[in-house]
Design a protein around this motif. Structure first.
Motif, mmCIF file in Angstrom:
data_model
loop_
_atom_site.group_PDB
_atom_site.id
_atom_site.type_symbol
_atom_site.label_atom_id
_atom_site.label_comp_id
_atom_site.label_asym_id
_atom_site.label_seq_id
_atom_site.Cartn_x
_atom_site.Cartn_y
_atom_site.Cartn_z
ATOM 1 N N GLU A 54 0.818 -1.211 0.000
ATOM 2 C CA GLU A 54 0.000 0.000 0.000
ATOM 3 C C GLU A 54 0.856 1.268 0.000
ATOM 4 O O GLU A 54 0.513 2.254 -0.648
ATOM 5 N N GLU A 55 1.969 1.237 0.735
ATOM 6 C CA GLU A 55 2.856 2.402 0.758
ATOM 7 C C GLU A 55 3.470 2.645 -0.624
ATOM 8 O O GLU A 55 3.536 3.782 -1.097
ATOM 9 N N ARG A 56 3.936 1.567 -1.272
ATOM 10 C CA ARG A 56 4.508 1.710 -2.622
ATOM 11 C C ARG A 56 3.426 2.156 -3.609
ATOM 12 O O ARG A 56 3.694 2.976 -4.489
ATOM 13 N N TYR A 57 2.225 1.629 -3.456
ATOM 14 C CA TYR A 57 1.124 2.052 -4.312
ATOM 15 C C TYR A 57 0.887 3.559 -4.144
ATOM 16 O O TYR A 57 0.681 4.285 -5.122
ATOM 17 N N GLY A 58 0.961 4.016 -2.918
ATOM 18 C CA GLY A 58 0.832 5.455 -2.644
ATOM 19 C C GLY A 58 1.940 6.258 -3.326
ATOM 20 O O GLY A 58 1.694 7.345 -3.866
ATOM 21 N N GLU A 62 1.641 9.200 -6.172
ATOM 22 C CA GLU A 62 2.366 10.472 -6.120
ATOM 23 C C GLU A 62 3.159 10.693 -7.404
ATOM 24 O O GLU A 62 3.207 11.803 -7.936
ATOM 25 N N PHE A 63 3.792 9.613 -7.897
ATOM 26 C CA PHE A 63 4.546 9.684 -9.149
ATOM 27 C C PHE A 63 3.606 10.108 -10.280
ATOM 28 O O PHE A 63 3.945 10.965 -11.100
ATOM 29 N N LEU A 79 11.004 2.479 -6.069
ATOM 30 C CA LEU A 79 9.712 2.448 -6.754
ATOM 31 C C LEU A 79 9.837 1.714 -8.091
ATOM 32 O O LEU A 79 8.970 0.916 -8.454
ATOM 33 N N GLY A 80 10.919 1.946 -8.811
ATOM 34 C CA GLY A 80 11.150 1.248 -10.069
ATOM 35 C C GLY A 80 11.286 -0.251 -9.872
ATOM 36 O O GLY A 80 10.762 -1.048 -10.660
ATOM 37 N N THR A 81 11.973 -0.642 -8.815
ATOM 38 C CA THR A 81 12.117 -2.064 -8.493
ATOM 39 C C THR A 81 10.759 -2.668 -8.152
ATOM 40 O O THR A 81 10.426 -3.775 -8.580
ATOM 41 N N TRP A 82 9.958 -1.932 -7.404
ATOM 42 C CA TRP A 82 8.621 -2.398 -7.027
ATOM 43 C C TRP A 82 7.747 -2.576 -8.265
ATOM 44 O O TRP A 82 7.040 -3.569 -8.397
ATOM 45 N N PRO A 100 2.766 -12.876 -5.304
ATOM 46 C CA PRO A 100 2.360 -11.952 -4.242
ATOM 47 C C PRO A 100 1.306 -10.958 -4.724
ATOM 48 O O PRO A 100 0.642 -10.319 -3.925
ATOM 49 N N LEU A 101 1.134 -10.849 -6.041
ATOM 50 C CA LEU A 101 0.152 -9.929 -6.591
ATOM 51 C C LEU A 101 -1.210 -10.612 -6.643
ATOM 52 O O LEU A 101 -1.374 -11.654 -7.264
ATOM 53 N N THR A 102 -2.170 -10.013 -5.981
ATOM 54 C CA THR A 102 -3.532 -10.563 -5.980
ATOM 55 C C THR A 102 -4.346 -9.893 -7.091
ATOM 56 O O THR A 102 -3.953 -8.855 -7.635
ATOM 57 N N ALA A 103 -5.491 -10.479 -7.386
ATOM 58 C CA ALA A 103 -6.382 -9.901 -8.395
ATOM 59 C C ALA A 103 -6.831 -8.502 -7.972
ATOM 60 O O ALA A 103 -6.933 -7.598 -8.809
ATOM 61 N N ASP A 104 -7.084 -8.302 -6.688
ATOM 62 C CA ASP A 104 -7.501 -6.986 -6.195
ATOM 63 C C ASP A 104 -6.412 -5.934 -6.411
ATOM 64 O O ASP A 104 -6.689 -4.808 -6.826
ATOM 65 N N LYS A 105 -5.168 -6.312 -6.131
ATOM 66 C CA LYS A 105 -4.056 -5.381 -6.330
ATOM 67 C C LYS A 105 -3.875 -5.080 -7.817
ATOM 68 O O LYS A 105 -3.640 -3.928 -8.206
ATOM 69 N N ALA A 106 -3.977 -6.113 -8.652
ATOM 70 C CA ALA A 106 -3.857 -5.916 -10.100
ATOM 71 C C ALA A 106 -4.944 -4.973 -10.600
ATOM 72 O O ALA A 106 -4.683 -4.104 -11.444
#
Length: 129
Positions: A54-58, A62-63, A79-82, A100-106
């Motif tokens: 969630e922090e990286r998504y934030g 911002e980006f 962020l690029g690595t993420w 680790p990526l869920t359908a909701d995150k995608a």
């Protein structure tokens, strides 16, 4: 890397592998400058805080706010690595492998215009969207 860290890294390896460097700086001179011999990992390895999805998504939001798009260069730091990891996770998820990526995150990423396939993203004349 900044100039000093590059110098220190080069100094360490040069001291151990290149005899001419020992003629320029003695080990005691390097120690007087604060150089530490024998360290193999960066000193701050254990101090790096793990950042949540969630922090990286934030950070990605911002980006996007700043640049108008979510095309983060993969070599632009954490962020690029993420971002690269999200693409890798998506490929695994689509192949029905553990990811680790869920359908909701995608879905959240898709909703902000994130492209899971970065191949051929930038061609001559393309501009950031």
């Amino acid at each position: 890397k900044n100039g000093m860290s590059s110098f220190v890294e080069q100094s360490y390896y040069s001291y151990h592998s290149e005899p001419y460097f020992r003629l320029i700086f003695s080990k005691s001179q390097l120690i007087d400058l604060g150089f530490v011999f024998g360290v193999r990992k960066p000193l701050n390895v254990g101090s790096q805080k793990k950042v949540s999805w969630e922090e990286r998504y934030g950070e990605l939001l911002e980006f996007k706010e700043e640049h108008g798009h979510v095309i983060v260069p993969q070599k632009s730091g954490p962020l690029g690595t993420w971002v690269k990891g999200q693409r890798t996770g998506y490929k695994k998820m689509k192949a029905e492998k553990k990811s680790p990526l869920t359908a909701d995150k995608a879905l959240k990423l898709s909703e902000i215009g994130f492209g899971f396939d970065a191949s051929g993203r930038w061609n001559k004349g393309d501009k950031a969207r």
